[in-house]
Design a protein around this motif. Structure first.
Motif, short mmCIF file in Angstrom:
data_model
loop_
_atom_site.label_atom_id
_atom_site.label_comp_id
_atom_site.label_asym_id
_atom_site.label_seq_id
_atom_site.Cartn_x
_atom_site.Cartn_y
_atom_site.Cartn_z
N MET A 34 0.87 -1.17 0.00
CA MET A 34 0.00 0.00 0.00
C MET A 34 0.91 1.22 0.00
N ALA A 35 0.49 2.23 -0.72
CA ALA A 35 1.36 3.40 -0.89
C ALA A 35 0.53 4.65 -1.10
N TRP A 36 1.22 5.76 -0.97
CA TRP A 36 0.65 7.07 -1.31
C TRP A 36 1.50 7.70 -2.40
N TYR A 37 0.83 8.19 -3.41
CA TYR A 37 1.44 8.98 -4.46
C TYR A 37 0.81 10.38 -4.42
N ARG A 38 1.45 11.32 -5.09
CA ARG A 38 0.85 12.64 -5.22
C ARG A 38 1.16 13.22 -6.59
N GLN A 39 0.30 14.11 -7.01
CA GLN A 39 0.48 14.78 -8.29
C GLN A 39 0.10 16.24 -8.14
N ALA A 40 1.10 17.09 -8.34
CA ALA A 40 0.88 18.53 -8.30
C ALA A 40 0.52 19.02 -9.71
N PRO A 41 -0.13 20.16 -9.82
CA PRO A 41 -0.52 20.68 -11.14
C PRO A 41 0.69 20.82 -12.05
N GLY A 42 0.59 20.26 -13.25
CA GLY A 42 1.66 20.36 -14.22
C GLY A 42 2.84 19.46 -13.99
N LYS A 43 2.73 18.58 -13.00
CA LYS A 43 3.84 17.67 -12.69
C LYS A 43 3.39 16.22 -12.80
N ALA A 91 -0.89 19.08 -3.51
CA ALA A 91 -1.06 18.12 -4.59
C ALA A 91 -2.34 17.32 -4.35
N VAL A 92 -2.71 16.55 -5.34
CA VAL A 92 -3.72 15.51 -5.14
C VAL A 92 -2.99 14.25 -4.70
N TYR A 93 -3.42 13.69 -3.59
CA TYR A 93 -2.78 12.51 -3.04
C TYR A 93 -3.62 11.28 -3.36
N PHE A 94 -2.95 10.27 -3.91
CA PHE A 94 -3.62 9.06 -4.35
C PHE A 94 -3.17 7.86 -3.53
N CYS A 95 -4.11 7.05 -3.17
CA CYS A 95 -3.84 5.78 -2.52
C CYS A 95 -3.61 4.72 -3.59
N TYR A 96 -2.69 3.82 -3.32
CA TYR A 96 -2.31 2.78 -4.29
C TYR A 96 -2.16 1.46 -3.54
N ALA A 97 -2.60 0.39 -4.17
CA ALA A 97 -2.48 -0.92 -3.54
C ALA A 97 -2.17 -1.99 -4.57
N VAL A 98 -1.38 -2.94 -4.16
CA VAL A 98 -1.15 -4.16 -4.94
C VAL A 98 -1.80 -5.28 -4.16
N ALA A 99 -2.85 -5.84 -4.73
CA ALA A 99 -3.68 -6.78 -4.00
C ALA A 99 -3.88 -8.07 -4.77
N ARG A 100 -4.09 -9.13 -4.00
CA ARG A 100 -4.49 -10.41 -4.58
C ARG A 100 -5.98 -10.58 -4.27
N LEU A 101 -6.75 -10.76 -5.31
CA LEU A 101 -8.18 -10.93 -5.14
C LEU A 101 -8.52 -12.36 -4.76
N THR A 102 -9.61 -12.54 -4.10
CA THR A 102 -10.08 -13.87 -3.73
C THR A 102 -10.27 -14.71 -4.99
N GLY A 103 -9.64 -15.91 -4.98
CA GLY A 103 -9.77 -16.80 -6.13
C GLY A 103 -8.74 -16.57 -7.21
N TRP A 104 -7.92 -15.53 -7.06
CA TRP A 104 -6.88 -15.24 -8.03
C TRP A 104 -5.53 -15.76 -7.52
N THR A 105 -4.61 -16.01 -8.45
CA THR A 105 -3.26 -16.42 -8.06
C THR A 105 -2.23 -15.33 -8.34
N THR A 106 -2.66 -14.26 -8.99
CA THR A 106 -1.75 -13.15 -9.27
C THR A 106 -2.25 -11.90 -8.57
N THR A 107 -1.38 -10.89 -8.53
CA THR A 107 -1.76 -9.61 -7.92
C THR A 107 -2.08 -8.58 -8.98
#
Length: 121
Positions: A34-43, A91-107
């Motif tokens: 899980m992570a936080w990213y951000r994006q400022a105007p024009g960047k 900036a606009v701050y975005f939440c990010y996740a790498v997840a494995r879904l139920t029944g899946w074998t990949t993320t």
């Protein structure tokens, strides 16, 4: 599917603090990163902080010592405590996740819609 819902953004004066929250929901088996990213105007979007399942954290140099990322794995939540905020943190701050879904074998990767943080006097 995974939904990431951010909250906690707003307007704060320089030197102030904010705490962002992100709740992950859906058919989640496990969340690796899980992570936080951000994006400022024009960047480009940039990585702010990362929390790996198991406790490891990493921060962008620009926020080290001021921001703290934490997770509540039982609730599938991630937080970003932001102290000593500067105008350049706006900036606009975005939440990010790498997840494995139920029944899946990949993320898969997921993004929230973002929450605005404005640091201004």
């Amino acid at each position: 599917q995974v939904q990431l819902l951010e909250s906690g953004g707003g307007l704060v004066q320089p030197g102030g603090s904010l705490r962002l929250s992100c709740a992950a929901s859906g058919s989640i088996f496990s969340i690796n990163t899980m992570a936080w990213y951000r994006q400022a105007p024009g960047k480009q979007r940039e990585l702010v902080a990362t929390a790996i399942n198991g406790g490891s954290t990493n921060y962008a140099d620009s926020v080290k010592g001021r921001f703290t990322i934490s997770r509540d794995n039982a609730k599938n939540m991630v937080y970003l405590q932001m102290n000593s905020l500067k105008p350049e943190d706006t900036a606009v701050y975005f939440c990010y996740a790498v997840a494995r879904l139920t029944g899946w074998t990949t993320t898969t990767q997921w993004w929230g819609q973002g929450t605005q943080v404005t640091v201004s006097s």
